[in-house]
Motif scaffolding. Structure first.
Motif, PDB file in Angstrom:
ATOM      1  N   LEU A  12       0.820  -1.203   0.000  1.00 26.62           N
ATOM      2  CA  LEU A  12       0.000   0.000   0.000  1.00 26.62           C
ATOM      3  C   LEU A  12       0.856   1.255   0.000  1.00 26.62           C
ATOM      4  N   VAL A  13       1.974   1.235   0.743  1.00 26.35           N
ATOM      5  CA  VAL A  13       2.864   2.405   0.752  1.00 26.35           C
ATOM      6  C   VAL A  13       3.437   2.643  -0.628  1.00 26.35           C
ATOM      7  N   ALA A  14       3.860   1.563  -1.260  1.00 22.77           N
ATOM      8  CA  ALA A  14       4.450   1.709  -2.587  1.00 22.77           C
ATOM      9  C   ALA A  14       3.427   2.199  -3.590  1.00 22.77           C
ATOM     10  N   ILE A  15       2.194   1.684  -3.480  1.00 18.09           N
ATOM     11  CA  ILE A  15       1.151   2.108  -4.397  1.00 18.09           C
ATOM     12  C   ILE A  15       0.874   3.597  -4.227  1.00 18.09           C
ATOM     13  N   ALA A  16       0.815   4.025  -2.987  1.00 16.69           N
ATOM     14  CA  ALA A  16       0.494   5.432  -2.741  1.00 16.69           C
ATOM     15  C   ALA A  16       1.561   6.362  -3.301  1.00 16.69           C
ATOM     16  N   SER A  17       2.802   5.858  -3.410  1.00 17.23           N
ATOM     17  CA  SER A  17       3.874   6.724  -3.875  1.00 17.23           C
ATOM     18  C   SER A  17       4.097   6.629  -5.372  1.00 17.23           C
ATOM     19  N   THR A  18       3.288   5.817  -6.080  1.00 15.11           N
ATOM     20  CA  THR A  18       3.468   5.657  -7.521  1.00 15.11           C
ATOM     21  C   THR A  18       2.622   6.670  -8.261  1.00 15.11           C
ATOM     22  N   PRO A  19       3.213   7.569  -9.026  1.00 15.80           N
ATOM     23  CA  PRO A  19       2.427   8.564  -9.749  1.00 15.80           C
ATOM     24  C   PRO A  19       1.656   7.927 -10.900  1.00 15.80           C
ATOM     25  N   LEU A  20       0.455   8.427 -11.158  1.00 17.39           N
ATOM     26  CA  LEU A  20      -0.325   7.938 -12.286  1.00 17.39           C
ATOM     27  C   LEU A  20       0.135   8.627 -13.559  1.00 17.39           C
ATOM     28  N   MET A  21       0.071   7.866 -14.654  1.00 22.82           N
ATOM     29  CA  MET A  21       0.529   8.387 -15.939  1.00 22.82           C
ATOM     30  C   MET A  21      -0.582   9.218 -16.569  1.00 22.82           C
ATOM     31  N   ALA A  22      -0.304  10.471 -16.839  1.00 23.11           N
ATOM     32  CA  ALA A  22      -1.299  11.356 -17.430  1.00 23.11           C
ATOM     33  C   ALA A  22      -1.678  10.856 -18.815  1.00 23.11           C
ATOM     34  N   GLY A  23      -2.985  10.743 -19.070  1.00 22.69           N
ATOM     35  CA  GLY A  23      -3.460  10.349 -20.381  1.00 22.69           C
ATOM     36  C   GLY A  23      -3.278   8.884 -20.691  1.00 22.69           C
ATOM     37  N   GLY A  37       2.929  -1.769  -6.707  1.00 23.10           N
ATOM     38  CA  GLY A  37       3.594  -1.861  -5.427  1.00 23.10           C
ATOM     39  C   GLY A  37       4.343  -3.167  -5.262  1.00 23.10           C
ATOM     40  N   CYS A  38       3.850  -4.216  -5.885  1.00 23.81           N
ATOM     41  CA  CYS A  38       4.512  -5.527  -5.845  1.00 23.81           C
ATOM     42  C   CYS A  38       5.169  -5.861  -7.178  1.00 23.81           C
ATOM     43  N   HIS A  39       4.619  -5.362  -8.268  1.00 25.87           N
ATOM     44  CA  HIS A  39       5.162  -5.604  -9.609  1.00 25.87           C
ATOM     45  C   HIS A  39       5.817  -4.301 -10.087  1.00 25.87           C
ATOM     46  N   GLN A  40       7.119  -4.269  -9.994  1.00 25.05           N
ATOM     47  CA  GLN A  40       7.860  -3.030 -10.218  1.00 25.05           C
ATOM     48  C   GLN A  40       7.649  -2.510 -11.636  1.00 25.05           C
ATOM     49  N   ALA A  41       7.354  -1.216 -11.740  1.00 32.93           N
ATOM     50  CA  ALA A  41       7.163  -0.593 -13.044  1.00 32.93           C
ATOM     51  C   ALA A  41       8.499  -0.217 -13.651  1.00 32.93           C
ATOM     52  N   ASN A  46       8.728  -0.482 -20.570  1.00 32.39           N
ATOM     53  CA  ASN A  46       7.905   0.338 -19.687  1.00 32.39           C
ATOM     54  C   ASN A  46       6.742  -0.456 -19.108  1.00 32.39           C
ATOM     55  N   GLY A  47       6.976  -1.741 -18.861  1.00 35.27           N
ATOM     56  CA  GLY A  47       5.939  -2.594 -18.302  1.00 35.27           C
ATOM     57  C   GLY A  47       6.123  -2.796 -16.819  1.00 35.27           C
ATOM     58  N   TRP A  48       5.777  -3.987 -16.333  1.00 31.89           N
ATOM     59  CA  TRP A  48       5.838  -4.292 -14.911  1.00 31.89           C
ATOM     60  C   TRP A  48       6.460  -5.671 -14.739  1.00 31.89           C
ATOM     61  N   SER A  49       7.237  -5.818 -13.683  1.00 30.23           N
ATOM     62  CA  SER A  49       7.885  -7.093 -13.441  1.00 30.23           C
ATOM     63  C   SER A  49       6.845  -8.210 -13.360  1.00 30.23           C
ATOM     64  N   THR A  64      -5.849 -14.527 -13.072  1.00 31.97           N
ATOM     65  CA  THR A  64      -4.660 -14.027 -12.377  1.00 31.97           C
ATOM     66  C   THR A  64      -5.025 -12.919 -11.395  1.00 31.97           C
ATOM     67  N   VAL A  65      -5.850 -11.970 -11.847  1.00 31.43           N
ATOM     68  CA  VAL A  65      -6.264 -10.876 -10.965  1.00 31.43           C
ATOM     69  C   VAL A  65      -7.063 -11.428  -9.786  1.00 31.43           C
ATOM     70  N   ALA A  66      -7.941 -12.398 -10.058  1.00 37.86           N
ATOM     71  CA  ALA A  66      -8.728 -12.996  -8.970  1.00 37.86           C
ATOM     72  C   ALA A  66      -7.816 -13.674  -7.958  1.00 37.86           C
ATOM     73  N   ARG A  67      -6.747 -14.302  -8.428  1.00 37.75           N
ATOM     74  CA  ARG A  67      -5.807 -14.951  -7.500  1.00 37.75           C
ATOM     75  C   ARG A  67      -5.097 -13.915  -6.642  1.00 37.75           C
ATOM     76  N   MET A  68      -4.757 -12.772  -7.218  1.00 41.75           N
ATOM     77  CA  MET A  68      -4.137 -11.707  -6.430  1.00 41.75           C
ATOM     78  C   MET A  68      -5.086 -11.243  -5.315  1.00 41.75           C
ATOM     79  N   GLN A  69      -6.382 -11.248  -5.615  1.00 45.72           N
ATOM     80  CA  GLN A  69      -7.356 -10.807  -4.618  1.00 45.72           C
ATOM     81  C   GLN A  69      -7.556 -11.851  -3.522  1.00 45.72           C
ATOM     82  N   THR A  70      -7.700 -13.115  -3.923  1.00 45.68           N
ATOM     83  CA  THR A  70      -8.029 -14.143  -2.934  1.00 45.68           C
ATOM     84  C   THR A  70      -6.813 -14.611  -2.147  1.00 45.68           C
TER      85      THR A  70
END
Length: 521
Positions: A12-23, A37-41, A46-49, A64-70
């Protein structure tokens, strides 16, 4: 108040500090906000780990997204989940050539026997889930190796289960399976590069659709697709009929992923369905199915209502029996004008509907009709192998050869057994397919054990006219020995009406509920 795990707090800390890309794309923004926050940009693309080193179907990314949630506690709004899946399927999906071998899995066509070009892949991987699930992914070697490590870490008993404890599962998975998957399903491919260079398919327009609804019959419909609000979103309406004249209408909403993967929610005659289509072909094909009973569904095809060249596309039904009167529907293009000739021995009693893309006819086949293909001609349009005539059915083929139905209740709906019987004229490679022919269905015990346990009495009911088996309810059955569940092992038999000696059989396993019900099994 709920407390966060240390790992969750760091994310959550990492997510909060990640700027959103304009547009940026909404999905890209959502990944930056909820995932980076877990998958480094960053990186070369310019993707994510981890994320950028995989390609999957829309269902694969959604799982995959559902697994991240559960499993990892990711808190994600539904709209953000949709945006993430859309973005990843569009930018890291599969080309039509890559998804083609596993369309049956994507379309929820059950009762398939899988086979793979590797001596131990079936035992190593496809013993817990379909082998096709991994076949619908693309990864480099290091990511396939990480997947092996994930399985051992997440499912600690995997090496002690059947077909694992008799071998060094972990070493075999790393030394044999992962390299084979990397070689056959690597991240980079010419097919994906070529597909990305093409324009996305534009489905908006007028189409004709046809198929067979189990228990209801062959049907056809005019489909109008229009663009809706949202990226690659569409609305559709269906106006059609069954070939016996009963009306069929419907509407729905759809999204197109990866430029060709059509996914829709439909309501047909008041019943809810899902629809999966591959739009990459000039004649899109796919399946409409009940999401709660996915054995119940129908294969469908579509063609533009205004085709570039005249021609006959489909005949409903596929055959006419000598000495009978029936309704015949011919689909195609260029059918509005010209003489209608259905071949010697078939007369047109009435033209019920005539349009440029469809003919609905009341026809009669003579009692002395010569068996074989009927040469069709509508003005300048013709076809020699679209409609067959027959006196008698020579061979019957029931499918699936091995079916699985599941008992159920309100919490876990039952899964039906849905069978079809196709007739043939002649034998061998020269046999002429007659399509669905009138049959009567029955069930009996498969073996002595099933007979002793009275499986045919307790497992459910077969509709003699439709081939649809409805399983019994779930839970202990006080009428059975030891209060056993209403499972069973049954022999399904189809007999041609009027030719009872012409039969075919299949096996039906009626088993317990499926508790884990992901989109790709």
């Amino acid at each position: 108040m709920r407390t966060l795990s240390p790992l969750r707090g760091l994310c959550l800390v990492a997510i909060a500090s990640t700027p959103l890309m304009a547009g940026a794309d909404p999905g890209e923004q959502a990944i930056d906000r909820y995932c980076s926050g877990c998958h480094q940009a960053g990186g070369d693309d310019n993707g994510w780990s981890r994320i950028s080193a995989q390609r999957k179907t829309p269902e694969g990314w959604d799982m995959t997204v559902a697994r991240m949630q559960t499993m990892h506690g990711l808190e994600l709004p539904l709209e953000a989940r949709r945006d993430i899946v859309k973005f990843l399927a569009d930018t890291r999906g599969l080309a039509p050539e890559e998804s083609a071998p596993q369309r049956a899995l994507i379309e929820r066509r059950l009762n398939r026997i899988e086979s793979f070009d590797h001596p131990s892949y079936q035992e190593m991987c496809a013993r817990c889930h379909t082998g096709g699930r991994a076949q619908l992914q693309r990864r480099p070697l290091e990511e396939w190796e990480r997947l092996v490590h994930f399985h051992v870490g997440q499912f600690q008993t995997i090496e002690y289960q059947a077909m694992a404890r008799d071998r060094d599962w972990f070493e075999l998975a790393l030394d044999e399976i992962a390299p084979w998957l990397a070689e056959t399903q690597g991240l980079e491919s010419a097919a994906w590069d070529a597909w990305q260079a093409q324009d996305a398919v534009e489905p908006a327009g007028d189409w004709q659709l046809w198929g067979h609804w189990p228990g209801e019959g062959d049907f056809y419909a005019d489909v109008t697709i229009t663009a809706a609000e949202g990226e690659d979103a569409y609305a559709l309406t269906l106006d059609g009929a069954f070939i016996d004249g009963r009306e069929l209408d419907g509407e729905g909403q759809a999204i197109v992923y990866t430029g060709y993967e059509w996914r829709a929610n439909l309501s047909l005659n008041g019943r809810d369905f899902r629809q999966v289509l591959d739009l990459s072909d000039a004649r899109p094909a796919g399946r409409i199915f009940d999401d709660h009973d996915d054995a119940f569904g129908m294969r469908v095809e579509m063609a533009p209502r205004e085709a570039a060249t005249p021609g006959l596309t489909a005949s409903l039904p596929a055959s006419l029996k000598a000495g009978t009167r029936s309704r015949l529907v011919l689909l195609g293009q260029g059918l509005a004008d010209g003489e209608i000739d259905l071949g010697e021995g078939v007369s047109v009693r009435e033209v019920i509907e005539r349009r440029d893309h469809r003919l609905v006819l009341d026809v009669e086949a003579a009692a002395d009709l010569t068996p074989g293909w009927l040469p069709l001609a509508v003005g300048d349009v013709g076809a020699d192998t679209l409609l067959a005539g027959y006196q008698a059915v020579d061979r019957l083929e029931v499918s699936p050869a091995l079916g699985v139905a599941r008992v159920g209740n309100q919490a876990t709906p039952p899964v039906s057994g849905v069978f079809s019987a196709l007739g043939y004229l002649g034998e061998g490679e020269a046999a002429i397919p007659l399509g669905r022919v009138p049959v009567r269905w029955s069930v009996a015990p498969w073996d002595e054990i099933a007979e002793h346990d009275e499986d045919a009495k307790y497992a459910g009911v077969m509709d003699a006219a439709t081939g649809i088996f409805t399983p019994a309810g779930a839970g202990p059955n006080p009428m059975r020995r030891f209060n056993a569940n209403s499972v069973g092992n049954l022999r399904v038999t189809a007999s041609v009406e009027g030719q009872e000696a012409v039969q075919d059989e299949a096996q039906l396993i009626v088993t317990v509920q499926r508790w884990n019900n992901p989109p790709l099994r």
